[in-house]
Write an enzyme that holds these catalytic residues in place. Sequence first.
Site, PDB file in Angstrom:
ATOM      1  CG  HIS A 106      -0.378   0.295   2.518  1.00 50.75           C
ATOM      2  ND1 HIS A 106      -0.035  -0.687   3.421  1.00 50.75           N
ATOM      3  CD2 HIS A 106      -0.051   1.470   3.110  1.00 50.75           C
ATOM      4  CE1 HIS A 106       0.455  -0.130   4.514  1.00 50.75           C
ATOM      5  NE2 HIS A 106       0.458   1.176   4.348  1.00 50.75           N
ATOM      6  CG  ASP A 136       0.181  -4.010   2.866  1.00 48.97           C
ATOM      7  OD1 ASP A 136       0.282  -3.433   1.765  1.00 48.97           O
ATOM      8  OD2 ASP A 136       0.204  -3.420   3.957  1.00 48.97           O
ATOM      9  CB  SER A 209       3.125   1.719   6.247  1.00 42.34           C
ATOM     10  OG  SER A 209       1.972   1.915   7.004  1.00 42.34           O
TER      11      SER A 209
END
Length: 472
Positions: A106, A136, A209
Amino acid sequence: MKRFVALCSLWFLCSLSFAQTRGLPDFSDLAEKQGLAVVNISTTQVVRGQAQMMPFPFDENDPAFEFFKRFIPRNPGGAMPRDFENKSLGSGFIVSGDGYILTNAHVVDGADEVTVRLTDKREFKARIIGADKRTDVALIKIDASGLPVVKLGDPAQLRVGEWVVAIGSPFGFDNSVTAGIVSAKGRSLPQENYVPFIQTDVAINPGNSGGPLFNMRGEVVGINSQIYSRSGGYMGVSFAIPIDVAMDIQNQLRASGKVSRGRLGVVIQEVSKELADSLGLAKPIGAVVNAVEKGGPAEKAGIEAGDVILKFDGKTINNSADLPRMVGATRPGGRSVVQVWRKGATRDINVTVGEVPDEKQASAKVQRGKPTEQAANRLGLVVSELTAEQKRELKMGSGLLIEDVRGQGLRSDLRAGDIVIALIAKGATTEVKTVEQFNKLLSLFEKGSNVTLLVRRGEMQTFITIKGLNGG
């Protein structure tokens, strides 16, 4: 004497404080050595829209029209462009000295340009080797050599309560270090069937992230991926992708640019205690098969709806979420042994694993008539037999349509429009064909018994247990 006691007390408290301080971990060496392999990732995405004409703010009949038209040109320059750049930040870490970097899918999703900044302030344009949205995980590459590389650890050796450290770029603040403990392992999250997440209380915020999660030996054990938050910021619950899962994805992306996963072609659900009792299982383990895809690997091998999958290739299925992960990690076309529980006994079934397709499955709705005025049965259900037209439409030979749910049935997950296919109790499964037969079966159970129904809802099948049957 009082002074002596006071000095002794002060000495004891200082000693206790010193001992507690010595017992706390020191993250400074880890941060200094391992932080070199952590990178900041910034992406740019050009969002393109349709050009629009700038409207004049006044109508010709407005008194201000004549005055303002001198100062506000109508449609200056013609069309006004609507394109704009969307920028975002994330983290990553170097897994090979020649420039391969792991991050979250993402973080780079839809990016037109990816920029990687190292701790020594050098910046590189990166290209996306591949990304896997299901886990992911993404792999990107910069043109560099001799880069510092992280050490990889074994997530299986992690213990709940163990200290872990995250390094990343929350809100763009490069190489920020946060620490916490492992809160849980093997977490399942909604719509995430292939990742047994590591849950921590490490402070993770936007920008973290894709960054690494380290154990105290300075080894990467996970990729920080998600937070559970009502505000968008850290609230004490963070999730990381185990590094062994990520490295398997990395190897496939590096080799072919895509990820292949195995599939059985079954719809499954968790085995509750009540369902285990109905199926004759000693304890609630495994994954019960609600439906089998026609022509799929499971049907070809002989797996049936109502089977409970206990093991896959010798590995025990403790929870239903374990099965998709195990099957997904199997290469398509390989042969596997599935142990199932059927009619009170176990049996081994050989299956050739298929491949997970990319296309989405369509769903269908079951139409029902108006609720009838007939009395509810012992389960609190008003049911009717399927018409010939409904049987053709649903491609079913039998079943009872639930017209209304009353009384005891309201405490279950049953809904009007569901179709009762079978009744399961004490390891025996009986196909339901008529209202009279169904109600007679229910009359045979003692008060307080648990009854499990196999129900079709749309194109899906599920097992629903009604606890503590009322008196007949």
